[in-house]
Each structure stands twice: as structure tokens, then as C-alpha cells.
Design a protein around this motif. Structure first.
Motif, PDB file in Angstrom:
ATOM      1  N   ASP A 125       0.939  -1.061   0.015  1.00 55.33           N
ATOM      2  CA  ASP A 125      -0.025   0.218   0.223  1.00 55.33           C
ATOM      3  C   ASP A 125       0.686   1.299  -0.096  1.00 55.33           C
ATOM      4  N   PRO A 126       1.105   2.031  -1.377  1.00 55.03           N
ATOM      5  CA  PRO A 126       1.748   2.785  -0.958  1.00 55.03           C
ATOM      6  C   PRO A 126       1.544   3.766   0.221  1.00 55.03           C
ATOM      7  N   GLY A 127       0.418   3.824   1.441  1.00 56.26           N
ATOM      8  CA  GLY A 127       0.711   5.082   1.324  1.00 56.26           C
ATOM      9  C   GLY A 127       0.847   4.814   3.070  1.00 56.26           C
ATOM     10  N   LYS A 128       0.607   2.955   3.682  1.00 50.85           N
ATOM     11  CA  LYS A 128       1.224   3.041   4.226  1.00 50.85           C
ATOM     12  C   LYS A 128       2.047   1.440   4.946  1.00 50.85           C
ATOM     13  N   ARG A 129       2.313   1.026   5.607  1.00 51.29           N
ATOM     14  CA  ARG A 129       3.318   0.376   6.063  1.00 51.29           C
ATOM     15  C   ARG A 129       2.116  -0.840   6.382  1.00 51.29           C
ATOM     16  N   LEU A 130       2.249  -2.332   5.621  1.00 50.81           N
ATOM     17  CA  LEU A 130       1.299  -3.497   6.145  1.00 50.81           C
ATOM     18  C   LEU A 130       1.751  -4.412   7.734  1.00 50.81           C
ATOM     19  N   GLU A 131       1.134  -4.795   8.089  1.00 49.41           N
ATOM     20  CA  GLU A 131       1.441  -5.926   9.118  1.00 49.41           C
ATOM     21  C   GLU A 131       0.381  -6.742   8.919  1.00 49.41           C
ATOM     22  N   ILE A 132       0.657  -8.391   8.136  1.00 47.74           N
ATOM     23  CA  ILE A 132      -0.650  -9.618   8.379  1.00 47.74           C
ATOM     24  C   ILE A 132      -0.190 -10.403   8.860  1.00 47.74           C
ATOM     25  N   ALA A 133      -1.020 -10.690  10.085  1.00 47.69           N
ATOM     26  CA  ALA A 133      -0.931 -11.136  10.892  1.00 47.69           C
ATOM     27  C   ALA A 133      -0.577 -12.700  10.194  1.00 47.69           C
ATOM     28  N   ASP A 134       0.183 -13.792  10.536  1.00 50.29           N
ATOM     29  CA  ASP A 134       0.457 -15.203  10.081  1.00 50.29           C
ATOM     30  C   ASP A 134      -0.872 -16.592  10.862  1.00 50.29           C
ATOM     31  N   ALA A 135      -2.189 -16.568  11.049  1.00 53.01           N
ATOM     32  CA  ALA A 135      -2.865 -17.635  11.318  1.00 53.01           C
ATOM     33  C   ALA A 135      -2.037 -19.022  11.801  1.00 53.01           C
ATOM     34  N   GLY A 136      -1.116 -19.668  11.031  1.00 52.14           N
ATOM     35  CA  GLY A 136      -0.047 -20.321  11.064  1.00 52.14           C
ATOM     36  C   GLY A 136       0.756 -20.763  12.387  1.00 52.14           C
ATOM     37  N   LYS A 137       1.451 -19.653  12.495  1.00 49.66           N
ATOM     38  CA  LYS A 137       2.168 -19.685  14.052  1.00 49.66           C
ATOM     39  C   LYS A 137       1.685 -17.683  14.171  1.00 49.66           C
ATOM     40  N   PRO A 138       0.711 -18.184  15.621  1.00 51.34           N
ATOM     41  CA  PRO A 138       0.568 -16.777  16.251  1.00 51.34           C
ATOM     42  C   PRO A 138       1.306 -16.344  17.040  1.00 51.34           C
ATOM     43  N   GLY A 139       2.132 -14.969  16.417  1.00 49.67           N
ATOM     44  CA  GLY A 139       3.198 -14.239  16.772  1.00 49.67           C
ATOM     45  C   GLY A 139       3.840 -13.769  16.014  1.00 49.67           C
ATOM     46  N   LEU A 140       3.736 -14.449  14.425  1.00 51.05           N
ATOM     47  CA  LEU A 140       4.312 -13.998  13.698  1.00 51.05           C
ATOM     48  C   LEU A 140       3.400 -12.809  12.138  1.00 51.05           C
ATOM     49  N   TYR A 141       4.316 -12.009  12.080  1.00 48.02           N
ATOM     50  CA  TYR A 141       3.586 -11.352  11.133  1.00 48.02           C
ATOM     51  C   TYR A 141       4.357 -11.118  10.008  1.00 48.02           C
ATOM     52  N   LEU A 142       3.740 -10.975   9.319  1.00 46.06           N
ATOM     53  CA  LEU A 142       4.583 -10.579   7.568  1.00 46.06           C
ATOM     54  C   LEU A 142       4.288  -9.121   7.477  1.00 46.06           C
ATOM     55  N   VAL A 143       5.706  -8.340   7.480  1.00 48.26           N
ATOM     56  CA  VAL A 143       6.019  -6.377   7.619  1.00 48.26           C
ATOM     57  C   VAL A 143       5.798  -6.416   5.559  1.00 48.26           C
ATOM     58  N   ILE A 144       5.137  -5.319   4.594  1.00 48.48           N
ATOM     59  CA  ILE A 144       5.109  -5.010   3.632  1.00 48.48           C
ATOM     60  C   ILE A 144       5.214  -3.635   3.847  1.00 48.48           C
ATOM     61  N   GLN A 145       5.946  -2.834   3.705  1.00 45.11           N
ATOM     62  CA  GLN A 145       6.127  -1.633   3.807  1.00 45.11           C
ATOM     63  C   GLN A 145       6.218  -0.712   2.194  1.00 45.11           C
ATOM     64  N   PRO A 146       5.456   0.078   2.506  1.00 47.12           N
ATOM     65  CA  PRO A 146       5.221   0.902   0.842  1.00 47.12           C
ATOM     66  C   PRO A 146       6.011   0.606  -0.233  1.00 47.12           C
TER      67      PRO A 146
END
Length: 307
Positions: A16-37
Motif C-alpha cells: 500500500d503506497p500510503g502505509k506500512r502493512l502488518e499481516i498476522a500469520d494464523a499458522g503461527k501466532p505471534g508471526l507477522y508479515l511486514v510489507i513496506q510502502p
């Protein structure tokens, strides 16, 4: 909301060009995929310790399976009341334990003998050569190129992985190369370096402890005959400045090579016919007064002044 991530799903996710994304992984609680703009992706592990929320960023961008395993490793540390982010920072700030880095640190900081007297420059340079180091233009101790000395055998290894067997194999190799005395000197350098490592709490024990010199040595008792001294004197005379005069002075004053080579004019009392060797330039660390003959004084007085 947590999403059960897959390799294909990760590839499809767009920034998302406007913001940083953090997507929680349901397969491993506590793990997040981070996607920068800008589209850069990374993994982070979120956890709580000491009633505080903390985050650990995983190195690089490992695969989903590896990220889940690393996340579980981090959470296992949290369960043991250890903070993985703090441990990562401490490891990053810890000094390198690579053999070449530890030896370079030893050369930079080991400045005095056990009795407190400073180590002579000649001794430092010889110790560095045996270990495989040299001084660069900026005054830093760096590995020689091509690799030589101890580093020719151990470069890249963790100093804590060096064992007594490694030391013995290294010394045997030096003897097999036809350098038995060099093997003895190498052992001496290693004993000093590893003792320093023990004092600095880098090593618990020195791997060179209880290692004997691999080769017996005999003191040289032979002296030059009168005929040999005359031949040497005439050869030095023919050689001329600077080495010819240095050899002649070595014959006349009977001092060590570097004591003569590094002599400066302020050390000489011409009226008193005495050469006053300062303590920091003698092997035993004591000032030494050397009587000067007429011939020695004549040679000294004829040497050109060097600024």
C-alpha cells in the motif's frame, strides 16, 4: 485479523503506497508479515515480556516455513523469560570472536610485559608476523596478504573453537616445513595471545597450556676468529654506508643489531665517550652505558645527519 499465509498468498500480496502493512500469520501466532510502502517484505515476531510489548525482526527474508520455525524459537526464549530482541542486540554488539579479529585486538591492547615494562616494537612486529598480521597505513593490525603464520591455518575460525590438538597440528606443520625454531617462536606467540584471551574472559582456558616446544634449541657458543673479524671488517668497509658502518659498529660496541640500527645522536656523550642506551630500547628494560673507543666515535661522527 490473522490470515493463514501460504507461499502463493505472500507472492500475491501488494504494498500500500500510503502505509506500512502488518499481516498476522494464523499458522503461527505471534508471526507477522511486514510489507513496506516500497514493496520490501520482512518478518517480525511480536510478544510480551516483563509486561511490555516487544518486537523481533527476523534477519533477511526467510521462507514461510523457516520464518515460522524462527518465530517458535523466539517464543520458546520468551517462555524461558529471555528477551530474544535483547539477545539479538547483545550478539550484534559483541566483539567478533574470529581468530583474526581477536589476534588484532590482542596486538592493539597488549602493550606491556608482566613486569609492567613496555613491549619493544621489534617484539611486537615479530609476534604479529608469527600470528599472520601486519600494520596497515592507518596503524591498524590486519591479516597479511597472502595469508601467513598462524592465520594461514586458522583464518575464519572462531577462537573458541581452537583446541590443543589444533595447536599441536600447527606446530607439527611448521616443523615439517623445515622451520623447527619458527615452531618454537610460534608457540611462544600463541601462549602469550591465548593467555591474554583468558585474562580478557574471551577463553576459559588456553589451548596452548601444557604444550612443550616441539624442537630443542642450543645456544650459539661460537665466536668469530681474528681472521674472520678482519675479513668481515673489510667487507663492511667495501659495502659502505649505511650497512657497512652498522656492521663495523656492531663489531666495536658488541650491542644488539636493533640497538645500533635505531641509535639517535642524543644518546651519545662524546665528551664522556659513553653511549647511553635508554631503558625502553634495551632487552632487559634497564638503561645501559656503553664505553666508546676512538674508532667507534670516529664512525659515529662521520655518519650523515638524518632529519
Amino acid at each position: 485479523m490473522a490470515v493463514r499465509l501460504s507461499v502463493a498468498a505472500i507472492e500475491r500480496l501488494k504494498p500500500d503506497p500510503g502505509k506500512r502493512l502488518e499481516i498476522a500469520d494464523a499458522g503461527k501466532p505471534g508471526l507477522y508479515l511486514v510489507i513496506q510502502p516500497n514493496g520490501r517484505k520482512s518478518w517480525a515476531v511480536r510478544y510480551r515480556i516483563d509486561r511490555q510489548s516487544r518486537k523481533l525482526t527476523l534477519e533477511g527474508f526467510p521462507s514461510l516455513a523457516t520464518a515460522r520455525k524462527l518465530a517458535q524459537d523466539a517464543l520458546d526464549l520468551v517462555a524461558a523469560t529471555k528477551d530474544p530482541a535483547r539477545l539479538k542486540k547483545a550478539a550484534r554488539n559483541a566483539p567478533s570472536s574470529a581468530v583474526e579479529d581477536v589476534f588484532a585486538d590482542f596486538m592493539a591492547k597488549h602493550l606491556k610485559k608482566r613486569d609492567g615494562t613496555p613491549i619493544r616494537d621489534r617484539t611486537k612486529l615479530e609476534t604479529a608476523r608469527l600470528l599472520g598480521l601486519k600494520l596497515d597505513a592507518s596503524g591498524q593490525w590486519v591479516p597479511r596478504t597472502p595469508k601467513s603464520g598462524v592465520l594461514a591455518h586458522w583464518s575464519g575460525r572462531d577462537v573458541r573453537s581452537i583446541t590443543k590438538r589444533d595447536v599441536l597440528d600447527l606446530l607439527d606443520a611448521r616443523v615439517a616445513e623445515g622451520a623447527p625454531v619458527g615452531a618454537n617462536r610460534t608457540l611462544s606467540a600463541l601462549k602469550t595471545a591465548f593467555s591474554w584471551c583468558v585474562k580478557r574472559d574471551i577463553l576459559a582456558l588456553s589451548p596452548a597450556d601444557h604444550v612443550d616446544e616441539p624442537s630443542p634449541e642450543k645456544s650459539v657458543e661460537r665466536s668469530l676468529s681474528d681472521v674472520e673479524l678482519v675479513a668481515l671488517w673489510r667487507s663492511a668497509e667495501a659495502l659502505g654506508y649505511p650497512y657497512g658502518q652498522m656492521v663495523q659498529l656492531l663489531i666495536l660496541v658488541g650491542q644488539r643489531r636493533d640497538e645500533v640500527r635505531k641509535a639517535i645522536r642524543s644518546e651519545f656523550d662524546h665528551a664522556g665517550r659513553i653511549w647511553k642506551l635508554p631503558a625502553h630500547r634495551t632487552k632487559n628494560g634497564h638503561e645501559h652505558h656503553v664505553p666508546l673507543s676512538d674508532m667507534a666515535l670516529t664512525i659515529f661522527e662521520c655518519l650523515p645527519a638524518i632529519r
